[in-house]
Design an enzyme around this catalytic site. Structure first.
Site, PDB file in Angstrom:
ATOM      1  N   LYS B 445       1.714  -1.788  -1.081  1.00  7.30           N
ATOM      2  CA  LYS B 445       1.012  -3.075  -1.060  1.00  7.30           C
ATOM      3  C   LYS B 445       0.849  -3.551  -2.487  1.00  7.30           C
ATOM      4  O   LYS B 445       0.088  -2.979  -3.250  1.00  7.30           O
ATOM      5  CB  LYS B 445      -0.357  -2.930  -0.395  1.00  7.30           C
ATOM      6  CG  LYS B 445      -0.280  -2.659   1.099  1.00  7.30           C
ATOM      7  CD  LYS B 445      -1.604  -2.150   1.642  1.00  7.30           C
ATOM      8  CE  LYS B 445      -1.365  -1.322   2.906  1.00  7.30           C
ATOM      9  NZ  LYS B 445      -2.444  -0.382   3.188  1.00  7.30           N
ATOM     10  N   TRP B 450       3.470  -6.869   1.241  1.00  5.27           N
ATOM     11  CA  TRP B 450       3.946  -5.558   1.671  1.00  5.27           C
ATOM     12  C   TRP B 450       5.403  -5.376   1.260  1.00  5.27           C
ATOM     13  O   TRP B 450       6.228  -6.241   1.521  1.00  5.27           O
ATOM     14  CB  TRP B 450       3.852  -5.414   3.199  1.00  5.27           C
ATOM     15  CG  TRP B 450       2.455  -5.231   3.694  1.00  5.27           C
ATOM     16  CD1 TRP B 450       1.342  -5.871   3.243  1.00  5.27           C
ATOM     17  CD2 TRP B 450       2.019  -4.351   4.724  1.00  5.27           C
ATOM     18  NE1 TRP B 450       0.230  -5.453   3.916  1.00  5.27           N
ATOM     19  CE2 TRP B 450       0.618  -4.516   4.852  1.00  5.27           C
ATOM     20  CE3 TRP B 450       2.658  -3.432   5.554  1.00  5.27           C
ATOM     21  CZ2 TRP B 450      -0.140  -3.798   5.757  1.00  5.27           C
ATOM     22  CZ3 TRP B 450       1.900  -2.720   6.476  1.00  5.27           C
ATOM     23  CH2 TRP B 450       0.508  -2.897   6.564  1.00  5.27           C
TER      24      TRP B 450
END
Lengths: 548, 548
Positions: B445, B450
């Site tokens: 992250k 992501w």
């Protein structure tokens, strides 16, 4: 002894083996795949799944639910296929009515099964109207019409299938339940007594589907099914769930063609236009197809056909091979799932000549995956695998019927000694090929020797000019019994009894049959037709009555 | 609601789904089929069946029986295959010990499983001698030697496998019992905490065998198994029952080759001399095989290989295809049977070019028969099949483990919401192909976005001169986390961080990855080797520790 069972997490999904699980990937992977009805209507697997939900909603509104019985009387249609899934998936029992039975037998089976709803094609309205007054199960009637207007009926209709389905919600929730729940029922057409109800559970159907699929898909090439086949049943869907093959086809995502009422020309046309590659039928239908194709000079190569219901005669096998059909026999009964053996040429085997190939393809076959298949003596001892020792085929498999409906004595006889008794007498070769030589009750005992009626029938069928033949035992003062042959000649052919006897004697010389097996000339009768049962088998009971 | 269950005849055989039923036709149809051990010893399926009976007799004489646990520590051998069947068939639990674990972990698993008997190859005597004093389960030890004299051992031997089997009776009667009986157990090598025991019941194994066989056998051609294949596992037999494929091979009657301890040259030689056509392995082994074959210029065409354990890198797939290998990925975990999806090219599909073909073959695949395969959001909602929406793979299938042994909390977490949680993050395309993009705990992250560690690894592996690569997230004050790459260079190759960054930036330009996914030059470390777990997966836990 500890029980050593696995304790599942409380949240773990138990995954009962239910018919609905066969469809899990059919829509997600093959949603655009097609189902065609007579080439005139087609829709996708996705549409099919939606209509199953609608069907379940509609049937619920008519009072169907878990434990009720929904009877279907239809030709092979997409609607029938919807019922194959939708009815069991909602926990109800699908009752596939044998529409070829007599009205009195249909009445008996509807009452015995306790039909709560009857879905019927207009062609079967007359029989329902005839027996309606004697129905004790008080079913609701739903017409399955092909879009045409409803015929004039005296039956009180609860609705019309298409209208009901159209109006219903597709969002039916198919819940889980015990995998031993009754999924389907139908009646065996025994030659004695009333028809007997056979039941399959959800577990039976799922395991039959997986085991048959494994056996059908695993050959390297030949006598196999694969995911790119196009499937068309030519065994009626009322008959042992069309051998269970529609379930395999839907699970594997095969394009599926439902041909409606069978007519040879229409079937051949569908095969051509829909590019059908996989079918199954009884020998009589194949005979008609070949005859019809010969007239039209059609190319039938690339068509794989399993033959069942009766033995595949070598001459018919030859004729099919000559047309390029990959033909092979399968074996089973209403009580057995049905498929328990398939006449696939074994892995690594190259038949030494066409005769050996035909023998293999026409045999009763080799056991399907998971089927414990024994040939036993009367005291249940295994017989040598020598191709000669004759005994009864007895079976264990994870999908055999566990009992006849409401017939405890017949059920115990079926399962005497913990194996299902087929009443078929067979030999097994060293190579595992089984060959049925007779039904226990059709074996002929003459002069202390056993003669196989089927073997004699096959040899007579090889005589030029012979179309079909049936052999039974008739009483004889001297020998106890003697074989008697009923012979149908091909159109315009001249065949004399002595020609048949002469040809059979050549097989006596080659020790293929004993001379006791050759009927006397006066016991060879020429007839116009052989009587058949409702599922197309030779009706030997009727022949015996006629002979007496 | 009526229950509508079928009442079986008293004499009817219940047919529990037991491992022994997989062998029903193996001997009767394929009795002469061969099992070869390293090409140095060979016997028939008939011999195999006899030795299973002897093994069960011998183990019984040592105190094994229903509910006991028999541990095996061996390389891939015919003896291991005998244990795959004989131990569960007698009602005992087969414990396949992961011999690549540390001695302390092996000790933990033997004690946790409560091993009553340990069958071990001489190579594992040292570890057993080392941990023996701490074993709380007090097992009996049986040596599995390859005919050589027993080594000097301080372990008290209850016997030697071959001598025990030789002396025992083949006439062991394998009785029936509940299909939910524990058949096999082994331990997952999680990256946190103690290894967790996974159990499969007899029913699980039988249904996994049938479902996998159906999926593997049903393609028209390519990426398929058939009855004439010659099978050699190259996934260790201690690892999730060698993916369950030995059970399929024995059920279908495949000639089977057990290669002993893996060594690339020996495996390649066996493939050639034994004419092996079907195998499965992890990418690392395939890499070694290709390297070894390149040196020897061997022809590998006609070899079908399933790759599992880790993702199949596109470059490795290309290299295998170039050698004529029909290579495709499979996916599963210790908890899942294991096989739940296979990267078979779909029916009727012709990939438009080599790149698309490679993408399909390297994907996580499409669901196996009967597997309910979902990609869900954190609140368990199905995500769009758009190839972009990322969620966890959750599963239902009739062969998933129902619980971890003695770990109720972990078991409930595994099954939260009634679906098995794989912890793998994936996307699904419209065509049903799943692609894992990361493990939940390995996702990086960075700056609120992501990044898939696997995607970056694959792209770095494509850089010329790169042998292997692992990417993890490392803490970063500004971005929360940043990707860090560990890169192994090919022997003699010069690769600079900027070359890797430049190539990754081309993928940023083509929008394949975001620019946040490109590690800074100082976060590209060149190392001699990537640490691996006992089953050959990249050990990211260790990398994170090293990075910290």
């Amino acid at each position: 002894m500890q029980d050593n069972l696995i304790t599942a997490a409380q949240s773990a999904y138990a995954y009962p083996l239910l018919v609905k699980q066969l469809l899990i990937n059919s829509v997600s992977l093959y949603g655009d795949q097609e189902i065609s009805y007579r080439g005139q209507m087609r829709y996708t697997f996705r549409d099919f799944r939606g209509r199953i939900g609608k069907l379940a909603s509609a049937l619920t509104s008519l009072g169907a639910g878990h434990g009720t019985t929904v009877a279907v009387m239809d030709w092979d249609s997409h609607r029938y296929l919807e019922c194959y899934f939708g009815v069991p998936m909602m926990g109800a029992t699908l009752f596939t009515v044998n529409v070829r039975l007599s009205p009195q037998q249909i009445l008996y089976t509807l009452n015995d099964a306790g039909a709560d709803i009857v879905l019927f094609h207009p062609d079967f309205a007359p029989v329902l109207e005839q027996i309606r007054g004697e129905l004790t199960c008080n079913p609701r009637f739903v017409l399955m019409a092909d879009g045409q207007n409803a015929p004039e009926l005296t039956l009180p209709l609860a609705g019309e299938y298409e209208a009901l389905v159209e109006a219903a919600s597709p969002d039916f929730v198919f819940t889980d339940f015990d995998e031993n729940t009754k999924a389907a029922t139908f009646y065996t057409t025994g030659t004695t007594g009333d028809p007997k109800g056979v039941c399959y559970s959800h577990r039976d159907i799922v395991l039959h589907t997986l085991a048959s699929a494994t056996s059908l898909c695993s050959p390297r090439e030949g006598q196999r099914m694969h995911r790119e086949d196009v499937y068309m049943p030519i065994t009626p869907m009322f008959h042992v769930l069309a051998w269970g093959i529609p379930y395999i086809a839907m699970m594997l995502g095969l394009r599926t063609v439902l041909p409606g009422r069978y007519a040879p020309d229409a079937l051949l046309k569908l095969r051509e236009t829909e590019k059908v590659t996989f079918s199954h039928c009884v020998p009589t239908i194949l005979q008609m197809l070949l005859q019809s194709a010969q007239d039209g000079a059609q190319d039938l190569s690339g068509w794989k056909i399993i033959i069942g219901g009766s033995a595949l005669p070598p001459a018919l096998c030859e004729a099919a091979l000559a047309r390029g059909i990959d033909i092979f026999a399968g074996y089973g009964m209403s009580e057995t799932g049905p498929i328990v053996s398939l006449a696939q040429i074994p892995p690594g085997c190259t038949p030494k000549d066409r005769a050996e190939e035909v023998r293999m393809r026409c045999s009763t076959g080799r056991p399907v995956t998971m089927v414990d298949y024994r040939i036993v003596s009367e005291d249940m001892q295994d017989l040598p695998r020598d191709g000669k020792s004759r005994g009864e085929i007895v079976l264990r498999a994870p999908f055999l019927t566990k009992a006849y409906f409401g017939k405890p004595q017949a059920s115990e006889e079926l399962w005497a000694g913990g194996f299902l008794h087929t009443q078929d007498v067979a030999v097994m070769g060293e190579d595992g090929f089984v060959q049925i030589v007779d039904r226990i009750k059709d074996v002929i005992k003459t002069g202390g020797e056993w003669v196989s009626s089927i073997e004699v029938e096959n040899l007579i069928t090889e005589v030029p000019g012979v179309q079909e033949c049936a052999v039974i035992g008739v009483p004889d003062a001297k020998w106890g019994e003697r074989p008697m042959a009923f012979v149908v000649r091909k159109a315009g052919a001249e065949v004399k009894p002595e020609q048949i006897r002469d040809q059979l004697m050549t097989h006596v010389d080659s020790r293929r049959i004993s001379k006791y097996a050759v009927p006397e000339a006066e016991r060879i009768a020429f007839v116009e037709a052989i009587p058949k049962t409702s599922v197309g088998k030779i009706n030997k009971k009727q022949l015996r009555e006629e002979a007496a």
